[in-house]
Design an enzyme around this catalytic site. Sequence first.
Site, PDB file in Angstrom:
ATOM      1  N   PHE A  39       0.779  -1.183   0.103  1.00 16.97           N
ATOM      2  CA  PHE A  39       0.096  -0.006  -0.094  1.00 16.97           C
ATOM      3  C   PHE A  39       0.844   1.287   0.123  1.00 16.97           C
ATOM      4  CE2 PHE A  39       0.996  -1.229   4.230  1.00 16.97           C
ATOM      5  CZ  PHE A  39       1.597  -0.238   4.894  1.00 16.97           C
ATOM      6  N   LYS A  57       0.355   5.712   8.308  1.00 18.54           N
ATOM      7  CA  LYS A  57       0.239   4.888   7.213  1.00 18.54           C
ATOM      8  C   LYS A  57      -0.139   5.530   5.869  1.00 18.54           C
ATOM      9  CE  LYS A  57      -1.690   0.087   6.368  1.00 18.54           C
ATOM     10  NZ  LYS A  57      -2.229  -0.909   7.090  1.00 18.54           N
ATOM     11  N   ASP A 151      -6.399 -11.265  10.204  1.00 14.57           N
ATOM     12  CA  ASP A 151      -4.877 -11.248   9.692  1.00 14.57           C
ATOM     13  C   ASP A 151      -4.154 -11.192  11.097  1.00 14.57           C
ATOM     14  OD1 ASP A 151      -2.819 -11.607   8.228  1.00 14.57           O
ATOM     15  OD2 ASP A 151      -2.972  -9.709   7.245  1.00 14.57           O
TER      16      ASP A 151
HETATM   17  P1  ADP Z   1       0.510  -4.379   5.947  1.00 14.63           P
HETATM   18  O1  ADP Z   1      -0.933  -4.402   5.626  1.00 14.63           O
HETATM   19  O2  ADP Z   1       1.591  -4.120   5.018  1.00 14.63           O
HETATM   20  O3  ADP Z   1       0.775  -5.401   6.880  1.00 14.63           O
HETATM   21  P2  ADP Z   1       0.534  -2.825   8.605  1.00 14.63           P
HETATM   22  O4  ADP Z   1      -0.592  -1.875   9.038  1.00 14.63           O
HETATM   23  O5  ADP Z   1       0.662  -4.166   9.304  1.00 14.63           O
HETATM   24  O6  ADP Z   1       0.506  -3.033   7.046  1.00 14.63           O
HETATM   25  O7  ADP Z   1       1.727  -1.900   8.604  1.00 14.63           O
HETATM   26  C1  ADP Z   1       3.180  -2.284   8.252  1.00 14.63           C
HETATM   27  C2  ADP Z   1       4.167  -2.502   9.411  1.00 14.63           C
HETATM   28  O8  ADP Z   1       4.208  -1.037   9.638  1.00 14.63           O
HETATM   29  C3  ADP Z   1       3.782  -3.250  10.611  1.00 14.63           C
HETATM   30  O9  ADP Z   1       4.249  -4.551  10.610  1.00 14.63           O
HETATM   31  C4  ADP Z   1       4.743  -2.294  11.737  1.00 14.63           C
HETATM   32  O10 ADP Z   1       6.018  -2.973  11.729  1.00 14.63           O
HETATM   33  C5  ADP Z   1       4.463  -0.843  11.253  1.00 14.63           C
HETATM   34  N1  ADP Z   1       3.615  -0.217  11.704  1.00 14.63           N
HETATM   35  C6  ADP Z   1       2.283  -0.298  11.442  1.00 14.63           C
HETATM   36  N2  ADP Z   1       1.502   0.596  12.296  1.00 14.63           N
HETATM   37  C7  ADP Z   1       2.124   0.980  13.091  1.00 14.63           C
HETATM   38  C8  ADP Z   1       2.023   1.880  14.310  1.00 14.63           C
HETATM   39  N3  ADP Z   1       0.915   2.189  14.621  1.00 14.63           N
HETATM   40  N4  ADP Z   1       3.345   2.203  14.961  1.00 14.63           N
HETATM   41  C9  ADP Z   1       4.326   1.717  14.630  1.00 14.63           C
HETATM   42  N5  ADP Z   1       4.734   1.108  13.308  1.00 14.63           N
HETATM   43  C10 ADP Z   1       3.651   0.488  13.028  1.00 14.63           C
HETATM   44 MG    MG Z   2       0.531  -6.098   8.773  1.00 14.89          MG
END
Ligand code: ADP
Ligand code: MG
Length: 523
Positions: A39, A57, A151
């Site tokens: 994404f 994000k 997930d």
């Molecule tokens: P994906 O769908 O690619 O798995 P995620 O929402 O899990 O997306 O985010 C990818 C990565 O970004 C996570 O595995 C984590 O390492 C980091 N991440 C996501 N949200 C947070 C957050 N709120 N604080 C810190 N790191 C985050």
């Molecule tokens: Mg993830």
Amino acid sequence: MPSNARAGSLKDPEVAELFFKDDPEKLFVDLREIGHGSFGAVYFARDIRNNEVVAIKKMSYSGKQSNEKWQDIIKEVKFLQKLRHPNTIEYKGCYLREHTAWLVMEYCLGSASDLLEVHKKPLQEVEIAAITHGALQGLAYLHSHNMIHRDVKAGNILLTEPGQVKLGDFGSASIIAPANSFVGTPYWMAPEVILAMDEGQYDGKVDVWSLGITCIELAERKPPLFNMNAMSALYHIAQNDSPLLQSSHWSEYFRNFVDSCLQKIPQDRPTSDVLLKHRFLLRERPQTVIMDLIQRTKDAVRELDNLQYRKMKKILFQEAQNGPNAEAPEEEEEVEQFLHRTGTINSMESSHSVPSMSISASSQSSSVNSLADASDDDDGAEIAMMQEGEHTVTSNSSVIHRLPGHDNLYDDPYQPEMEPQSSSSAARRRAYCRNRDHFATIRTASLVTRQIQEHEQDSALRDQMSGYKRMRRQHQKQLLALENKLRAELDEHQLRLDKELEAHRNNFSCRGRETGQEASGYL
Ligand code: ADP
Ligand code: MG
């Protein structure tokens, strides 16, 4: 919301009210990439209004399949907006800028999967119990509101500075239960998700299964079947007996907990609510379990980053002196030694993480199940690869993360103004760190860098694939055109031949008649 809404369209007031109107570039500063997915990327940032640290994000909805991407964003934002629980990530709002949604959340240090990545060994049983307990409380909250995460895995269980456990990544979540789509990450998927077809339906118990797999992941570093390819693993999960904890050193409570989560028949599997009363979770454990684990991990990250930093610095120095092929053997050894000291079996190179993959493919029969699963999924299939960003050098358990594409951290120590000849290595590093923001993390620089590289490789592969597909389409088109041309020519030839044959026949029969007449004249 009409499912065919155009990407970025805010005509629907229900969609428009999901987004703040402010320009996020003006509100959030010090962005540092900390994670990466298909994404886009996740950033550490600071809100200038209150100095609060946040995670952002960034999700792009430009390019191919922009409408689908837009629908995914709306779905995730709508989901996050509803959440209010200490064990689910706190959502702070969403902004739009240049075909990108900025999804702002509370900042976490990293995920449970990062713990495994840093220590390169399983967690202790009390640590697993504490993390599982927090995640299960988050799940019980979701399930009580008829939502399903879909997930659950260590990579989506996040940890905060004060040691809270938070469920994150609601990109695959279902807003209603029961649901019936094939969604999740293969190795963690419940059998009923894999088998869910037109008539198949599942509920929050699929998250209970995934939590059981996550327990094994935390206890063994990888989920069961991880050495198989995803397709074989799916087949195996659906067909074979449930996995078990391998080692016999785990307590009976833990084994029983995992066993309960991994009941193949959903009716035999307890709900998240019932599981919360399990002795594995209720057994007494020190309150500081997660905080201690985080501290230990931060320390290890600092050490690893410093070793890596020195290694890179030396390589660059030697390259500058002897050309690009020079090596830095002592520093390599130093990193290896540290990893052995901390229980690492593999070398840095051999421990590359496999990018996590989320398959999200909608039900084959949306018409049949549209009522049951109305706002559940969109059409089409998506393969998302999770990757990460670029950063470096630590100080006081903090890591300085750098934006990829900006000045390379490892180059800087060799710039004269940054690198006074007389300074010691530590002083150089301090000089280098000067004026940089520090922030706490449990992700090593090399992990973030590696994941960015993997993402780039993956994108390169995707580009290659789409180039290949484009070429194939072109060739097919040319082939078809050639075939049509040949067929037309063949038809033309055939027609001409037929005509010639006809003419010959006519000629022949005329001459035959003439010859016959001549002959009869003689008679
Ligand atoms: P994906 O769908 O690619 O798995 P995620 O929402 O899990 O997306 O985010 C990818 C990565 O970004 C996570 O595995 C984590 O390492 C980091 N991440 C996501 N949200 C947070 C957050 N709120 N604080 C810190 N790191 C985050
Ligand atoms: Mg993830």
